[in-house]
Structure formats: C-alpha cells, structure tokens
Design a protein around this motif. Sequence first.
Motif, PDB file in Angstrom:
ATOM      1  N   SER A 325       0.848  -1.188   0.000  1.00  0.00           N
ATOM      2  CA  SER A 325       0.000   0.000   0.000  1.00  0.00           C
ATOM      3  C   SER A 325       0.886   1.241   0.000  1.00  0.00           C
ATOM      4  CB  SER A 325      -0.908   0.005   1.235  1.00  0.00           C
ATOM      5  OG  SER A 325      -0.134   0.207   2.406  1.00  0.00           O
ATOM      6  N   VAL A 331      -0.397  -5.973   1.069  1.00  0.00           N
ATOM      7  CA  VAL A 331      -1.808  -6.129   0.717  1.00  0.00           C
ATOM      8  C   VAL A 331      -1.942  -7.262  -0.293  1.00  0.00           C
ATOM      9  CG1 VAL A 331      -2.468  -3.728   1.172  1.00  0.00           C
ATOM     10  CG2 VAL A 331      -1.588  -4.362  -1.085  1.00  0.00           C
ATOM     11  N   ILE A 333      -3.111  -9.032  -3.647  1.00  0.00           N
ATOM     12  CA  ILE A 333      -3.389  -8.551  -4.998  1.00  0.00           C
ATOM     13  C   ILE A 333      -3.781  -9.738  -5.878  1.00  0.00           C
ATOM     14  CG2 ILE A 333      -2.451  -7.452  -7.063  1.00  0.00           C
ATOM     15  CD1 ILE A 333      -2.820  -5.499  -4.822  1.00  0.00           C
ATOM     16  N   ASP A 342      -8.483  -6.052  -5.804  1.00  0.00           N
ATOM     17  CA  ASP A 342      -8.445  -6.380  -4.388  1.00  0.00           C
ATOM     18  C   ASP A 342      -9.387  -7.559  -4.164  1.00  0.00           C
ATOM     19  OD1 ASP A 342      -8.656  -6.604  -1.642  1.00  0.00           O
ATOM     20  OD2 ASP A 342      -9.373  -4.555  -1.302  1.00  0.00           O
ATOM     21  N   ASN A 344     -10.845  -8.634  -1.665  1.00  0.00           N
ATOM     22  CA  ASN A 344     -11.965  -8.322  -0.775  1.00  0.00           C
ATOM     23  C   ASN A 344     -13.147  -7.730  -1.525  1.00  0.00           C
ATOM     24  OD1 ASN A 344     -10.949  -8.828   2.111  1.00  0.00           O
ATOM     25  ND2 ASN A 344      -9.273  -7.644   1.216  1.00  0.00           N
ATOM     26  N   SER A 345     -12.890  -7.146  -2.689  1.00  0.00           N
ATOM     27  CA  SER A 345     -13.978  -6.583  -3.496  1.00  0.00           C
ATOM     28  C   SER A 345     -14.682  -7.645  -4.335  1.00  0.00           C
ATOM     29  CB  SER A 345     -13.433  -5.494  -4.416  1.00  0.00           C
ATOM     30  OG  SER A 345     -12.574  -6.055  -5.418  1.00  0.00           O
TER      31      SER A 345
END
Length: 417
Positions: A325, A331, A333, A342, A344-345
């Motif tokens: 980040s 994070v 990817i 992401d 999480n999306s």
Amino acid sequence: MCSSHILFRPQHLLDDTHNSPQRTPMTFERLCTRSYLRASISIALLSTLALAQAHAAPGYQLSTIGSTLQLPFMNTSGTVAGISQGQLAVFQDGNTRLVDLPAGTTFSYASGINDQGVILGGAYRETLVGGTIEHAGHVVTDNQQQFLYQNGKLTNMQQIIGLPLVAMEPGPMASVRGLNNHGELVGTISHTNSAASEAFAYRNGQLQTIATPGNWSSVNAHAINNLGVVVGSYSFLNPGDSQFTTGVFLDDHGKLTDLGAPGSGAAFIRGFNDKGQILVESGMGTSIYENGRFTALNVQSGSPESFFSAKGLSTDGVVIGTGLSDTWSSVPILFANGEKLDPNSLIDPESAAQHHITQLLSINSKGVILAVDQAGQQVLLTPLSAVPETGSLSLMVSGLALMALLRQRRQVKHTEH
C-alpha cells in the motif's frame, strides 16, 4: 439452404403492388430470409454479451478451512501440503497429519503437490556450533535432500533420479523444481566447483538433459505442465560484456523455443499452466507470457504501489500475490484479465466484513485460492462460476442460432401443411 433468388417476388405481384392492398403471401423462402436476419442479430447480441462476461471481474465464495500450515501448496482436491512444527504436514478432509522427518534431518518442507496427491519436498539438518548465536555461535546446515511423498511413503529423490541434491565429492548433483500430474519431474543438474548448469526432465524412468545452445552457460528447468512442456530460464555472458544475457525458454519434447526476456536481470518462473501461460518475475516487474509475447502486469518504479510479488497462476490465467500500500504495508493482490484487483472486493460484503483477506497463499489449477483473513484464519476463495473459453462461447452462440433457425423452419412447414 436458401439461395439468392428467394429475395425476389414474382413479377405479377410486383405489378399489382400499387393497385391492390393485398399483401404478398408469406412464403417459406421469405421466412427463411427473415430467419437468417434474426439469427444474425441473435449472434451479434449473444457475442456482445459473451465478450462482456469474458472480461468481467471474477467473483468468489468464501468458506473457512481448518488448515494452519505455513508455506502451503494446494491441489485441485483441496489437499494442502505445508509446514507444521518444523516439518512437512498434510491437511486433508479436515485433518492435519505430520510426516516423519527423514533420518538425520531436523526440518522438512513442501515445494509442490500435484492433483494425485504426490508431494515434492525437501529436508535438511541444522546444527548449532560454537556456543549460542548470541555468543559467536553459528548454524551449520547439512544433509540436504529432496523426496517424493505419497500415500504415507517417503522416497528419497536420489533413489529416483540417481543424483544427490548436494554432492559430497566432486561430481554431478541435481535439484528437482517441478512435477506434473503424470509424475514427470524437471530440474537442474550442476557440478561441484562449477557455475555451469543444465536443465533436465525425468520421464518414464529416464533422466534426460534438455538440449540448449552451447553458449547458454547456466540453464534451469523450473516447471512442467500436464502436456509435458517444460519452461525454464538461461543466462550467459558474451565476451566483452559486463552483464549477463538472460531469458526464458520452452521445451516441447525436444523442440526448444527461446522466448527472450521480459526485462533486465534474471528471470524467475512463478507459474506455468496447461494453456502455455508463463508467469515471470524480473528486475523490471512481473509479466505473463501468452500468445507469443510478454505482457507486463506491473512495472517496478520505486513507489510502493508498483511492488508485486507473484505467488501463483491458475489455468484460467488468474494471478495471485502480494503488493504494497502507499504506507508500505503488505496487501493481497489478484490479477484477472490483466486487471489489478483487491480480492476483498470480489466476495460478498458480509464475508468481507467477517473475514477481511490480508494474504493470498496458494492457487490451484481450478482457480481456488487459499487465503488468510485478518484473524490469521485460513479460508478458501472458490470461483462462483467459470467463464467459458472463447471457443466454447463461439460454439454456444452458433448452436443457439442454429436451433432458432431450425425451430422457425419447423413452424413454417407445419403452417404449409
């Protein structure tokens, strides 16, 4: 078949067009023409829809898993091979089983698993000498070895390919780097006191070196797919040059193809699938090779957002790894169709709130991802639906159009009778 003459009406009907309100009878030929037009429109609409679906971001269903293994690899049946308590362990059907250490070793690990459950692993011994590390002591590593593990049986790799991982006397030694679902192995043969190396494939009980140009001084085979195609890397130093020339190659059962290099510096193979896609990391960043060229997924520029470390590649071309980040924290990817995402999306909001994904560990050929949430719990991300391949979409669209045309034709015949 409908021929071109069906587009014309009889002359006497053309002569009466302006004098009579009577409409031209709807013949089979005219309906056939209309059917073709309708089919063409249907094909265009369905093709547009299929294209949009093919480029849509994937979606995933999250489920919890009881595995706690470190540095794991997962196959298509969900079996996970990794490390627990400093030794190789296997997670299967909700249970974790430790694998006994090879004799004379203190640590073991997995470096791969195929869909038949065969695990490629290694082990070594660490010995602390000279007192504690705080008081000038140091760790000596020896007795390095590789093995295959299947159905409770561990077999030393030297028994299989005939060469040790580390030669105790001057001579050849071999490091196995990949295996496929047929049990074929690939790796690198080197010699004591020499920087040169050559790639090999082990098939049908035979160790075969891969023929490469004579000026390639360092050659390594990294992976072999289920079609038996080998991917590897090479390097050499031309006279007068100050930097090594590096690149990637494919070997298809003796047919060698030099793919060149995606960027400067050494090339590291991070994934290879049955479609021939190759995931490569170099000094320039991460690239994927397909359709005869390298395409950059990211380019290292010095900013944290440009960093990406690849972990794996699925058969559908999904790439997973770790990025940074803008605050330099790691994070997760995911790259799909060249788009940086992401994870999480890509799961439902409720699951994302309960299990915020912080790390992607492994991806199998079906695209199922082993991940870690904010609590340190391992979870599975399973693709919601598989997007059909381009060829399958074309066949599907053509089939639907043909069915529509045949249905129209049957209706016309029924009306005529």
